[in-house]
Write an enzyme that holds these catalytic residues in place. Structure first.
Site, PDB file in Angstrom:
ATOM      1  N   GLU A 108      19.445  51.534 -42.537  1.00 29.36           N
ATOM      2  CA  GLU A 108      18.126  50.906 -42.450  1.00 29.36           C
ATOM      3  C   GLU A 108      17.799  49.906 -43.553  1.00 29.36           C
ATOM      4  O   GLU A 108      17.081  48.946 -43.323  1.00 29.36           O
ATOM      5  CB  GLU A 108      17.052  52.007 -42.438  1.00 29.36           C
ATOM      6  N   SER A 480     -17.200  59.960   1.469  1.00 28.76           N
ATOM      7  CA  SER A 480     -17.543  61.008   2.435  1.00 28.76           C
ATOM      8  C   SER A 480     -17.311  62.417   1.912  1.00 28.76           C
ATOM      9  O   SER A 480     -17.821  63.376   2.499  1.00 28.76           O
ATOM     10  CB  SER A 480     -16.754  60.804   3.727  1.00 28.76           C
TER      11      SER A 480
END
Length: 784
Positions: A108, A480
């Site tokens: 890294e 509904s």
């Protein structure tokens, strides 16, 4: 001057002039460059002056303390969520093996101990590599990654990069290098639900960090770049390539010898058995976290609390699959919107795999919807590479969903070509299909109507895609599916299941709707004339519901629905309430239908059954018991008659598919489709379980002219209930006191047969059906 000398002299003069022009141009360019550089420096200084004071407060980072996990479990002991950091996995830098530290630095940030937060040499190297096409390289230092992981979002913007760099400087001024490295190595996500290298060592190798060797350290150090892509359990080929890269970097930086490098490359690692696929209950776990945080505050993440939910793991898994299947079935009927992105793939085959791995880090798999990059495309075949490095070939029917993207003269913006990021799904027989992530959303919730225990909760298609919990947060028109509550109110006004109401046209001025003139229609556009309430609800006749509401009065109905837990102010007292024009959440609907299911009690939902501390001491426990009589909001006889009416819906009405597929008669419910088909619902129950399904777009828009609650939501409900009721005996509702049966129909005892409201609106005329000659005229008109 002789003629032979003239060209040479002229040439010398021209050269002198050219040299003078060159110097002037060079000075001019230098002046411009200097001005640009000065302007850039001034602009940068201004940006820094503005941005630096707005940086987040990072004082807390100096006394960082990883916290005990808050763990969330299902009722049957399955871990479904973890929040916070594990103290047991925290390893001080002094106790971190040198080989692990070396591997991380090699992979890294090899110059970590030399730079001040930003590695300018690394930035230059990455810029040259990226510009020259030698591959994509990053330049984020370990300090910058700490800044990003603790304080910033994951968006890839220039602004975020600037803040990342400034925070890196700030962190370097507060902490030593060892402290920064300690933070990084304990909080970075490494896949397999592991944060930090100590937890990752346990997750991947089943051993403490202090026992790992070079090969294992290199494998772990390769994970931060893309934990999913380089997961050695899921993607061994790609993970080994990454591991070998890290080993080579360790050798190049002098951390290991050539003999150690060769031995590490040859070592075959043994992995800890992979955990079972986690139970997808992220929305429920997050809801529980919010409730626990509201009670305990920040201590929720420091005390090692364990919360047991009411969810049943098997029910939850079935609900998750059922909702996803329903949404994907709908998605197959939609047009292809194009690839998610395009990737520039290198010509060298050896570099393609790494480029795809890097690209798909931003497009992770979505459960069964695998992400891939197309590497070969023609109208009859698509070859794609998955995140694992596997290549799949799609032909025939598997290309139908993306046919428009393969058309030669199709829209370039949606064209499927080499480098396209696409979604693929594998069928039951091993065949692959190219598909797309759905835009439509959904919600599912199931609850025990007697105790309120939530048995399953799915707040959306995918928690990673959207954390908005549609079960608790989505206020939508119920359509509904709201009609039963109007019918329930009507029963108290003398209406009965056999009351005959006219299904004939209606027209209202603005005063009846609160907005504008209104001429409502039935979903199918047909009017069938007089019919009993039982039939009208089964067929979901809008004209009947409106006439009923008009008769009992919108104000009465508005007050009545509060008995079921609805908010009166979200259902204005207008006739449009008859068609579900108000606003509800799916959880509200589950509670409301639960009142019918349990015989008239409004029972609040319960998600968390018990909370214990890290030593197992019970801190809080919810009594899951039948409701007291004080919880009654509806007479048992009203609930019974409504249950009978809702049974007709599943026997012969819009939800008749339910009885056919489930092969049982003790199921009750109502479909719901809102105006212009923007929301699709099914709410229903068996006496032991109530469940509600909703499907729609977050920004309301038409689902499609033929999309209904019965076609979209009901299949999801049936799939779930088929599992949940598989071992539940059929149990029909028994008649309570206060009702009588006459001619096979149920009535309140004070309104037997025709004693109540016998009919309504019979004087209104139903349009005559058009004659054959008129039908021809109509067709001719639309053919024009």
């Amino acid at each position: 001057m002789s003629p032979s000398e003239r060209p040479a002299a002229a040439t010398g003069v021209a050269a002198t002039r050219w040299y003078g022009w060159f110097l002037k141009a060079l000075f001019a360019l230098a002046a411009v460059a200097g001005a640009v550089l000065l302007a850039g420096l001034m602009l940068g200084a201004t940006a820094l002056a503005v941005a630096y004071p707005n940086l987040p407060d990072i004082s807390g980072i100096t006394d960082y303390q990883p916290k005990l996990l808050l763990r969330i479990f299902s009722a049957d002991g399955v871990l479904i969520g973890e929040f916070g950091e594990e103290r047991r996995s925290f390893t001080p830098i002094a106790q971190t093996p040198q080989v692990m530290r070396d591997a991380v630095l090699a992979a890294e940030d090899a110059r970590f101990y030399e730079h001040g937060g930003i590695d300018y040499k690394g930035v230059l190297r990455a810029g040259i590599a990226n510009f020259s096409g030698l591959g994509s390289q990053g330049a984020s230092t370990i300090t910058m990654q700490v800044a990003k992981n603790f304080y910033l979002s994951t968006e890839k913007t220039l602004t975020r990069k600037i803040y990342e760099a400034l925070l890196a400087f700030k962190i370097e001024s507060l902490l030593s290098k060892d402290q920064i490295l300690e933070l990084y190595m304990n909080q970075i996500y490494l896949g397999q639900r592991a944060y930090g290298f100590a937890a990752a060592s346990e997750a991947y190798f089943g051993k403490p960090l202090k026992e790992i060797g070079i090969a294992e350290a290199a494998m772990l150090a390769g994970l931060p770049k893309a934990p999913s892509a380089f997961n050695p359990i899921a993607n061994p080929k790609r993970a080994i390539e990454r591991q070998h890269y890290v080993i080579e970097r360790m050798f190049d930086n002098g951390f290991i010898s050539s003999e150690q490098r060769d031995a590490a490359r040859e070592e075959r690692l043994r992995y800890h058995p992979a955990r079972d696929v986690p139970l997808h209950a992220e929305f429920a776990a997050e809801t529980a976290r919010q409730l626990i945080f509201a009670q305990y505050g920040n201590e929720a993440y420091t005390r090692g609390l364990n919360a047991v939910l009411t969810l049943d793991a098997k029910d939850q898994a079935v609900a998750y699959r059922a909702l996803r299947k329903g949404i994907m079935d709908y998605e197959r009927r939609q047009f292809y919107r194009g690839p998610e992105a395009y990737v520039d793939l290198p010509l060298e085959a050896a570099e393609v795999d790494a480029r795809i791995a890097d690209a798909l880090a931003d497009h992770p798999d979505n459960d069964e919807l695998r992400a891939g990059v197309a590497i070969e495309v023609n109208p009859k075949k698509v070859v794609a590479m998955l995140q694992s490095g596997e290549q799949v070939t799609v032909t025939g029917d598997g290309l139908k969903p993306v046919a428009s993207g393969l058309a030669e003269k199709g829209n370039p913006k949606t064209q499927l070509r080499r480098g396209a990021v696409i979604r693929l799904v594998k069928g039951a027989k091993g065949e692959w299909t190219v598909t797309q992530l759905p835009e439509v959303e959904g919600a599912f919730v199931a609850m025990d109507p007697a105790t309120g225990a939530v048995r399953a909760l799915v707040g959306g298609f995918d928690h990673a895609k959207s954390k908005f919990n549609h079960v608790t947060q989505a206020w939508r028109q119920p359509g509904s599916s709201f009609k039963p509550f109007i019918y329930s109110a009507a029963l108290e006004k003398g209406f009965t299941p056999s009351t005959v109401v006219n299904d004939a046209p209606l027209f209202f001025d603005a005063g009846a709707t609160g907005s504008q003139p209104w001429e409502p229609k039935n979903y199918d556009g047909k009017f069938e004339g007089p019919m009993p309430l039982r039939t009208a609800l089964a067929k979901s006749k809008n004209m009947v519901s409106i006439r009923v509401l008009q008769s009992i009065g919108p104000a009465f109905a508005q007050d009545w629905i509060t008995r079921f837990g609805f908010d009166a102010d979200k259902h204005p007292a207008y006739l449009t309430m008859a068609l579900g024009a108000g606003a509800v959440t799916p959880l509200q609907m589950a509670v409301a239908y639960g009142v019918f299911a349990n015989g008239g009690y409004r029972v609040d939902p319960v998600l968390i059954a018990k909370i214990t501390d890290d030593k197992g001491h019970v801190l809080n426990e919810s009594p899951l018991a039948p409701p007291a009589e004080s919880a009654r909001t509806l007479e048992a006889r009203n609930a019974f008659l409504m249950t009978s009416l809702l049974q007709e819906v599943t026997r012969s009405g819009t939800a008749a598919t339910a009885k056919v597929r489930l092969q049982r008669g003790d199921i009750y419910g109502k479909t719901g489709t809102t105006n212009d088909s923007m929301d699709a619902w099914f709410a229903g129950f068996q006496r032991s379980l109530v469940a509600v399904v909703w499907i729609g777009y977050d920004q309301p828009r038409k689902l499609g002219a033929r999309e209904t609650g019965g076609g979209l939501a009901l299949p999801v409900w049936i799939d779930f209930m088929g599992h949940a009721l598989s071992n539940v005996p059929v149990e029909e509702a028994s008649a309570p006191e206060g009702v009588v049966n006459h001619g096979g129909e149920w009535y309140f005892e004070e309104f037997p047969h025709d004693a109540g409201v016998s009919s309504l609106g019979l004087e209104d005329k139903v349009p005559e059906p058009p004659s054959a000659e008129e039908k021809g005229s109509i067709l001719d008109f639309f053919r024009r």
